[in-house]
Scaffold this motif. Sequence first.
Motif, mmCIF file in Angstrom:
data_model
loop_
_atom_site.group_PDB
_atom_site.id
_atom_site.type_symbol
_atom_site.label_atom_id
_atom_site.label_comp_id
_atom_site.label_asym_id
_atom_site.label_seq_id
_atom_site.Cartn_x
_atom_site.Cartn_y
_atom_site.Cartn_z
ATOM 1 N N THR A 1 -15.468 -68.853 -3.022
ATOM 2 C CA THR A 1 -14.848 -67.883 -3.924
ATOM 3 C C THR A 1 -13.742 -67.139 -3.179
ATOM 4 O O THR A 1 -13.943 -66.690 -2.046
ATOM 5 C CB THR A 1 -15.896 -66.893 -4.456
ATOM 6 N N MET A 2 -12.593 -67.026 -3.822
ATOM 7 C CA MET A 2 -11.453 -66.300 -3.266
ATOM 8 C C MET A 2 -11.068 -65.196 -4.233
ATOM 9 O O MET A 2 -11.146 -65.377 -5.449
ATOM 10 C CB MET A 2 -10.239 -67.223 -3.082
ATOM 11 N N ARG A 3 -10.608 -64.076 -3.687
ATOM 12 C CA ARG A 3 -10.019 -63.048 -4.544
ATOM 13 C C ARG A 3 -8.537 -63.355 -4.700
ATOM 14 O O ARG A 3 -7.863 -63.723 -3.742
ATOM 15 C CB ARG A 3 -10.220 -61.644 -3.968
ATOM 16 N N VAL A 4 -8.054 -63.223 -5.916
ATOM 17 C CA VAL A 4 -6.648 -63.457 -6.220
ATOM 18 C C VAL A 4 -6.073 -62.172 -6.797
ATOM 19 O O VAL A 4 -6.623 -61.609 -7.756
ATOM 20 C CB VAL A 4 -6.482 -64.612 -7.233
ATOM 21 N N PHE A 5 -4.999 -61.690 -6.203
ATOM 22 C CA PHE A 5 -4.322 -60.487 -6.682
ATOM 23 C C PHE A 5 -3.185 -60.913 -7.603
ATOM 24 O O PHE A 5 -2.401 -61.802 -7.274
ATOM 25 C CB PHE A 5 -3.825 -59.647 -5.507
ATOM 26 N N SER A 6 -3.131 -60.291 -8.772
ATOM 27 C CA SER A 6 -2.217 -60.748 -9.813
ATOM 28 C C SER A 6 -1.292 -59.638 -10.278
ATOM 29 O O SER A 6 -1.588 -58.452 -10.137
ATOM 30 C CB SER A 6 -3.015 -61.281 -11.008
ATOM 31 N N TYR A 7 -0.183 -60.066 -10.857
ATOM 32 C CA TYR A 7 0.693 -59.145 -11.577
ATOM 33 C C TYR A 7 1.117 -59.837 -12.862
ATOM 34 O O TYR A 7 1.581 -60.982 -12.840
ATOM 35 C CB TYR A 7 1.925 -58.748 -10.770
ATOM 36 N N CYS A 8 0.941 -59.144 -13.979
ATOM 37 C CA CYS A 8 1.324 -59.689 -15.282
ATOM 38 C C CYS A 8 2.327 -58.742 -15.934
ATOM 39 O O CYS A 8 2.038 -57.541 -16.087
ATOM 40 C CB CYS A 8 0.093 -59.846 -16.170
ATOM 41 N N PRO A 9 3.508 -59.229 -16.286
ATOM 42 C CA PRO A 9 4.525 -58.339 -16.867
ATOM 43 C C PRO A 9 4.125 -57.866 -18.258
ATOM 44 O O PRO A 9 3.281 -58.463 -18.920
ATOM 45 C CB PRO A 9 5.779 -59.223 -16.925
ATOM 46 N N ARG A 10 4.768 -56.788 -18.695
ATOM 47 C CA ARG A 10 4.434 -56.200 -19.994
ATOM 48 C C ARG A 10 4.709 -57.172 -21.136
ATOM 49 O O ARG A 10 3.966 -57.231 -22.105
ATOM 50 C CB ARG A 10 5.234 -54.907 -20.207
ATOM 51 N N SER A 11 5.793 -57.928 -21.025
ATOM 52 C CA SER A 11 6.147 -58.864 -22.104
ATOM 53 C C SER A 11 5.804 -60.282 -21.652
ATOM 54 O O SER A 11 6.661 -61.008 -21.163
ATOM 55 C CB SER A 11 7.639 -58.766 -22.421
#
Length: 275
Positions: free
Chosen positions: A26-36
Motif C-alpha cells: 500500500t502506498m499513499r498518493v497525494f493528489s490535487y484536483c482542480p475546481r473545474s
Amino acid sequence: MSKLTLAEGAGSFLFRDDGAVPAPRTMRVFSYCPRSSSPDTRIIVAMHGVDRAAAEFRDLLAPQAERNGQIVLVPEFDPDQFPGVHAYNFGGVRLPPPDNTVLPRDRWNFAVIDRLFQHVRQAIGSSRETFGLFGNSAGAQFVLRYLALNEAASVDMAVAANCGCYMLPDLAKEYPDGMGGIGLAPSHLRRYLGRSLVILLGDADNDPDDPHLPRWDEAMAQGPHRLARGLWHFEHCAALAKSLGVELGWRLEIAPGAGHVDQLIYDQGANILKG
C-alpha cells in the motif's frame, strides 16, 4: 474496482498495489484536483525528490495545475518500502552494492506508476488513456529510467528536470550508470531516444559546491554542476540518435533564472504537460 473520489483541491488516498511482487503493498498518493474537472481532465503523475516529501511536492505543483486544469498524483515512495537510491531513483532494478544482483523484471518498481494511473482513471471515470509524467532531481532520475527500461505505453509526454547525474544510453555500460547488464537490446535504446521527452534545466542550477550534487566519478565526468551535465547529456544523446538514424523525440527547455528547487521549474513543467 473500488470507488475513488478525488477531493477538490489537495487530498490524499491509499493505493493498494495488488500487482507488486513479491506481495501486494500500500502506498499513499497525494493528489490535487482542480475546481473545474471533468472526465477529460488531464492527469499528471509527478515523482518527488530524494527527500521523499510527496505532500510538499504536490503543493508546489498545485497552483499551476489549478490554472491549467490538471489532476496531479504524487505517489509516496517511502524509505521503509523503498530504501535508498537503488530502490527509488534507480527503480529497484539491482540490489545495492556490494551485492549488485539484477532482480527479475516483475520486481522492478516502475510498473507501479502504470498500475496507479489505471486504478485512478477507472475509479474516477476518466476518459483519459494516457498521462503526463514529471520529475525533478531524484524524481527525474526515476522518470528517465522508467522511459528507457519500459514500454511506458500510457505516457504521452514526460519532463525530466534538473537531474544530478544521467544514465547513459549505452548497452556496454552497466546499469545504473548505463543500460547494460539487465537484459536490454538495441531496440530499447532506439525506443528511448524516440520518446516524447523534455529535458528541463534551470539556468541558475549551476552551483558546483551544492552539497547534494552527485560526485561519483561518472557524475563528475558529465560536468561540474547540474546545468552543465544536462546540456552535455542532451547533446550527447542528440549525437547518438543521429548516429543510429533515430529521430530524437526529445527537446531541451531552459527555465530562465530557475535554480534546483524552484517554483519556476514546477510551473514550466506543468505548462509543458498541459497537452
